[in-house]
Design a protein around this motif. Structure first.
Motif, PDB file in Angstrom:
ATOM      1  N   UNK A   1     -13.749 -31.824  -9.746  1.00  0.00           N
ATOM      2  CA  UNK A   1     -12.831 -32.750  -9.070  1.00  0.00           C
ATOM      3  C   UNK A   1     -13.155 -34.226  -9.330  1.00  0.00           C
ATOM      4  N   UNK A   2     -14.229 -34.497 -10.065  1.00  0.00           N
ATOM      5  CA  UNK A   2     -14.576 -35.895 -10.356  1.00  0.00           C
ATOM      6  C   UNK A   2     -13.438 -36.577 -11.104  1.00  0.00           C
ATOM      7  N   UNK A   3     -13.164 -37.878 -10.807  1.00  0.00           N
ATOM      8  CA  UNK A   3     -13.670 -38.684  -9.703  1.00  0.00           C
ATOM      9  C   UNK A   3     -12.733 -38.681  -8.498  1.00  0.00           C
ATOM     10  N   UNK A   4     -11.835 -37.699  -8.449  1.00  0.00           N
ATOM     11  CA  UNK A   4     -10.777 -37.700  -7.439  1.00  0.00           C
ATOM     12  C   UNK A   4     -11.256 -37.284  -6.057  1.00  0.00           C
ATOM     13  N   UNK A   5     -12.284 -36.454  -6.015  1.00  0.00           N
ATOM     14  CA  UNK A   5     -12.838 -36.001  -4.745  1.00  0.00           C
ATOM     15  C   UNK A   5     -14.339 -35.873  -4.901  1.00  0.00           C
ATOM     16  N   UNK A   6     -15.096 -36.455  -3.978  1.00  0.00           N
ATOM     17  CA  UNK A   6     -16.560 -36.414  -4.055  1.00  0.00           C
ATOM     18  C   UNK A   6     -17.143 -35.184  -3.390  1.00  0.00           C
ATOM     19  N   UNK A   7     -16.284 -34.372  -2.760  1.00  0.00           N
ATOM     20  CA  UNK A   7     -16.738 -33.199  -2.008  1.00  0.00           C
ATOM     21  C   UNK A   7     -17.867 -33.628  -1.065  1.00  0.00           C
ATOM     22  N   UNK A   8     -17.516 -34.547  -0.188  1.00  0.00           N
ATOM     23  CA  UNK A   8     -18.488 -35.138   0.743  1.00  0.00           C
ATOM     24  C   UNK A   8     -19.052 -34.079   1.698  1.00  0.00           C
ATOM     25  N   UNK A   9     -20.259 -34.307   2.217  1.00  0.00           N
ATOM     26  CA  UNK A   9     -20.828 -33.374   3.201  1.00  0.00           C
ATOM     27  C   UNK A   9     -19.888 -33.141   4.387  1.00  0.00           C
ATOM     28  N   UNK A  10     -19.191 -34.204   4.796  1.00  0.00           N
ATOM     29  CA  UNK A  10     -18.149 -34.089   5.816  1.00  0.00           C
ATOM     30  C   UNK A  10     -16.872 -34.670   5.228  1.00  0.00           C
ATOM     31  N   UNK A  11     -15.839 -33.849   5.117  1.00  0.00           N
ATOM     32  CA  UNK A  11     -14.556 -34.303   4.555  1.00  0.00           C
ATOM     33  C   UNK A  11     -13.781 -35.024   5.656  1.00  0.00           C
TER      34      UNK A  11
ATOM     35  N   UNK B   1      -2.566 -35.280 -11.221  1.00  0.00           N
ATOM     36  CA  UNK B   1      -2.738 -36.680 -10.822  1.00  0.00           C
ATOM     37  C   UNK B   1      -3.461 -36.865  -9.493  1.00  0.00           C
ATOM     38  N   UNK B   2      -3.684 -35.797  -8.736  1.00  0.00           N
ATOM     39  CA  UNK B   2      -4.459 -35.927  -7.495  1.00  0.00           C
ATOM     40  C   UNK B   2      -5.857 -35.321  -7.585  1.00  0.00           C
ATOM     41  N   UNK B   3      -6.056 -34.391  -8.528  1.00  0.00           N
ATOM     42  CA  UNK B   3      -7.312 -33.628  -8.550  1.00  0.00           C
ATOM     43  C   UNK B   3      -7.973 -33.561  -9.919  1.00  0.00           C
ATOM     44  N   UNK B   4      -7.372 -34.200 -10.917  1.00  0.00           N
ATOM     45  CA  UNK B   4      -8.020 -34.252 -12.217  1.00  0.00           C
ATOM     46  C   UNK B   4      -7.598 -33.210 -13.217  1.00  0.00           C
ATOM     47  N   UNK B   5      -6.934 -32.139 -12.772  1.00  0.00           N
ATOM     48  CA  UNK B   5      -6.369 -31.171 -13.694  1.00  0.00           C
ATOM     49  C   UNK B   5      -7.302 -30.113 -14.242  1.00  0.00           C
ATOM     50  N   UNK B   6      -8.514 -30.001 -13.721  1.00  0.00           N
ATOM     51  CA  UNK B   6      -9.423 -28.950 -14.209  1.00  0.00           C
ATOM     52  C   UNK B   6      -8.878 -27.560 -13.905  1.00  0.00           C
ATOM     53  N   UNK B   7      -8.049 -27.469 -12.871  1.00  0.00           N
ATOM     54  CA  UNK B   7      -7.290 -26.254 -12.569  1.00  0.00           C
ATOM     55  C   UNK B   7      -5.817 -26.632 -12.678  1.00  0.00           C
ATOM     56  N   UNK B   8      -5.043 -25.879 -13.453  1.00  0.00           N
ATOM     57  CA  UNK B   8      -3.629 -26.203 -13.639  1.00  0.00           C
ATOM     58  C   UNK B   8      -2.810 -25.881 -12.393  1.00  0.00           C
TER      59      UNK B   8
END
Length: 338
Positions: free
Chosen positions: A14-24, A93-100
């Motif tokens: 998900x980089x750099x769109x989401x850091x998968x923070x410890x608390x979302x 455009x929101x998540x980087x496209x690693x999953x279609x």
């Protein structure tokens, strides 16, 4: 596979769109739209978390509850827990496209079913987005719920017909999508809808019809009077209008007026089984979860989503056991303390 491994993989994908923070909680990603954050200052995303956190659970261990029942029925579908996957699109455009888009929709629908619940699919600027959801629902014998953006009337009805052809459980509009920046950027006309326009699309189908994006008692009552089957109390994850209240702030006002008359689903900031229980205690019949579902799918597909829902279910059972709640069908507001 465990949840920490899933999060680690998702963080890379998900980089750099989401850091998968410890608390979302929307703090780090404030204003990142497109992306995973809340629009503007990000306060509407954060408000969902803060509104839920204001409520505490009254610990109770002197009661007869031994085996809490987490099962419910929504739209004549038996669910093993009162949680469903929220409609999400925009992988590129929101998540980087690693999953279609296609794979995301397929994994959400299949993973939800594996966990004994139902996944929702979304709509977006690219026709592939809604179409991917419809195909995923078809592949799983109609066990899914497609949600349509508030487009022109003929465009909505065309997509309703696709939902019917797919044998979908229900169909609906996320009315708050009228303000989506991403739709505007892609030149897709969306707009608010008049009661007459909503009534037209509701009457165009025999499927249960959902209106997602209700945040006031007034609009909840309008929806009820128009024959809507279910409303989703939601501020669109804080992604359409800055400075809205959190869902848990407005939910009690709505359920006080309409509980038992219409199915009420809550969507906003749910991160644990305890959060699910809080929203049920505030009158919701069921809840939706969005961002953590994205993390699950990006981190491990349908198996990870099944794991995530099972984790939420076990957490919910524990919270029920320690608040004296025997069934999710009957959760008293008395378990809450503000």
């Amino acid at each position: 596979m465990n949840w920490q491994e899933v999060k680690k993989i998702a963080k890379e994908r998900l980089k750099p769109y989401c850091r998968v923070c410890p608390v979302c909680n929307g703090v780090v990603c404030s204003g990142e739209v497109p992306g995973m954050g809340g629009v503007g200052t990000g306060s509407s995303f954060r408000s969902n978390i803060e509104a839920l956190n204001k409520y505490k659970l009254n610990l109770s261990a002197i009661h007869d509850v031994k085996q809490p029942d987490t099962s419910i029925e929504i739209f004549k579908q038996p669910l093993s827990l009162p949680v469903m996957a929220a409609p999400v699109t925009g992988s590129t455009y929101n998540m980087g496209g690693a999953v279609t888009e296609e794979i995301y929709a397929q994994e959400v629908i299949a993973g939800s079913l594996m966990a004994g619940t139902v996944g929702w699919t979304g709509d977006g600027a690219d026709p592939l987005m809604y179409g991917s959801g419809i195909e995923a629902i078809k592949m799983n014998n109609g066990k899914g719920i497609p949600i349509i953006k508030p487009r022109a009337q003929d465009e909505i009805i065309k997509r309703i017909r696709q939902a019917e052809d797919a044998g979908a459980v229900a169909v609906g509009i996320d009315i708050d999508g009228a303000g989506l920046i991403t739709m505007a950027l892609k030149g897709q006309p969306v707009s608010p809808k008049s009661p007459k326009e909503i009534e037209e699309v509701v009457k165009s189908t025999k499927l249960p019809f959902i209106l997602k994006g209700i945040m006031t008692v007034k609009e909840a009552e309008i929806a009820y009077n128009l024959g809507i089957s279910a409303i989703v109390v939601s501020n669109h994850g804080g992604r359409v209008l800055d400075h809205t209240p959190g869902v848990a702030d407005v939910l009690p006002e709505i359920t006080e007026k309409l509980k038992g008359k219409i199915t009420i689903i809550a969507d906003g900031g749910v991160r644990s089984g305890a959060d699910v229980l809080k929203l049920l205690a505030l009158g919701a019949d069921c809840v939706l979860i969005g961002r953590p579902v994205i993390i699950a799918v990006f981190g491990g597909g349908r198996e990870a989503l099944k794991l995530y829902f099972e984790t939420i279910k076990n957490d919910l059972k524990q919270a029920m056991l320690l608040t004296g709640v025997g069934s999710v069908k009957n959760v008293s507001k008395d378990i809450l303390r503000v």
